[in-house]
Motif scaffolding. Structure first.
Motif, PDB file in Angstrom:
ATOM      1  N   UNK A  46      -7.581  -5.707  -2.201  1.00  0.00           N
ATOM      2  CA  UNK A  46      -6.908  -6.903  -1.686  1.00  0.00           C
ATOM      3  C   UNK A  46      -5.868  -7.401  -2.689  1.00  0.00           C
ATOM      4  N   UNK A  47      -6.208  -7.377  -3.976  1.00  0.00           N
ATOM      5  CA  UNK A  47      -5.254  -7.792  -5.000  1.00  0.00           C
ATOM      6  C   UNK A  47      -4.018  -6.893  -4.990  1.00  0.00           C
ATOM      7  N   UNK A  48      -4.217  -5.588  -4.841  1.00  0.00           N
ATOM      8  CA  UNK A  48      -3.087  -4.660  -4.814  1.00  0.00           C
ATOM      9  C   UNK A  48      -2.252  -4.835  -3.550  1.00  0.00           C
ATOM     10  N   UNK A  49      -2.904  -5.078  -2.425  1.00  0.00           N
ATOM     11  CA  UNK A  49      -2.198  -5.254  -1.160  1.00  0.00           C
ATOM     12  C   UNK A  49      -1.294  -6.491  -1.198  1.00  0.00           C
ATOM     13  N   UNK A  50      -1.822  -7.604  -1.724  1.00  0.00           N
ATOM     14  CA  UNK A  50      -1.051  -8.851  -1.767  1.00  0.00           C
ATOM     15  C   UNK A  50      -0.201  -8.979  -3.036  1.00  0.00           C
ATOM     16  N   UNK A  51      -0.360  -8.055  -3.978  1.00  0.00           N
ATOM     17  CA  UNK A  51       0.376  -8.079  -5.249  1.00  0.00           C
ATOM     18  C   UNK A  51       0.134  -9.367  -6.024  1.00  0.00           C
ATOM     19  N   UNK A  52      -1.128  -9.797  -6.054  1.00  0.00           N
ATOM     20  CA  UNK A  52      -1.508 -11.004  -6.792  1.00  0.00           C
ATOM     21  C   UNK A  52      -2.842 -10.755  -7.476  1.00  0.00           C
TER      22      UNK A  52
END
Length: 127
Positions: A46-52
């Motif tokens: 999820x962090x990689x998908x949203x770049x956050x």
């Protein structure tokens, strides 16, 4: 008279940003909300998908609004506390079937007018 329909807006933000959420919502007509402390469970995908980077400590702000201002509130939350802000918030709404315990601003009782004292109070004052 038409019945007011309500929506529950839920905004999940990093801890410390619930006041930002409420300030933004109040600017467009919301009257108040409730904050619940929570913990997120997002994973690395999820962090990689949203770049956050997702902080685990969260606050959930619940705001009950008339459906006529729902879109304005959601837009304000996106602008002031959305994923591209420090609050990294997401917001969504769900329809509410019934509401008790609140009334619309136009249904608020008028301020009480001054009341004349009862006759026995007047008699006591004149002695």
């Amino acid at each position: 008279m038409s019945e007011i329909k309500y929506e529950m807006i839920l905004c999940i933000v990093n801890t410390g940003f619930s006041e930002t959420v409420m300030d933004a919502a109040k600017e467009v007509g919301a009257r108040g909300g409730t904050v619940i402390h929570a913990r997120g469970t997002a994973n690395k995908e999820a962090e990689q998908f949203f770049h956050i980077t997702i902080q685990p400590d969260k606050e959930i702000v619940m705001i009950l609004v008339p459906d006529t201002i729902k879109d304005k509130v959601l837009h304000a939350l996106y602008t002031h506390a959305g994923l591209k802000t420090e609050g990294q918030g997401i917001a969504f709404s769900v329809p509410v079937d019934d509401v008790v315990g609140i009334s619309s601003p136009s249904a608020q009782p008028a301020p009480a007018e001054s009341v004349e004292p009862a006759p026995e109070e007047t008699a006591e004052e004149n002695k």
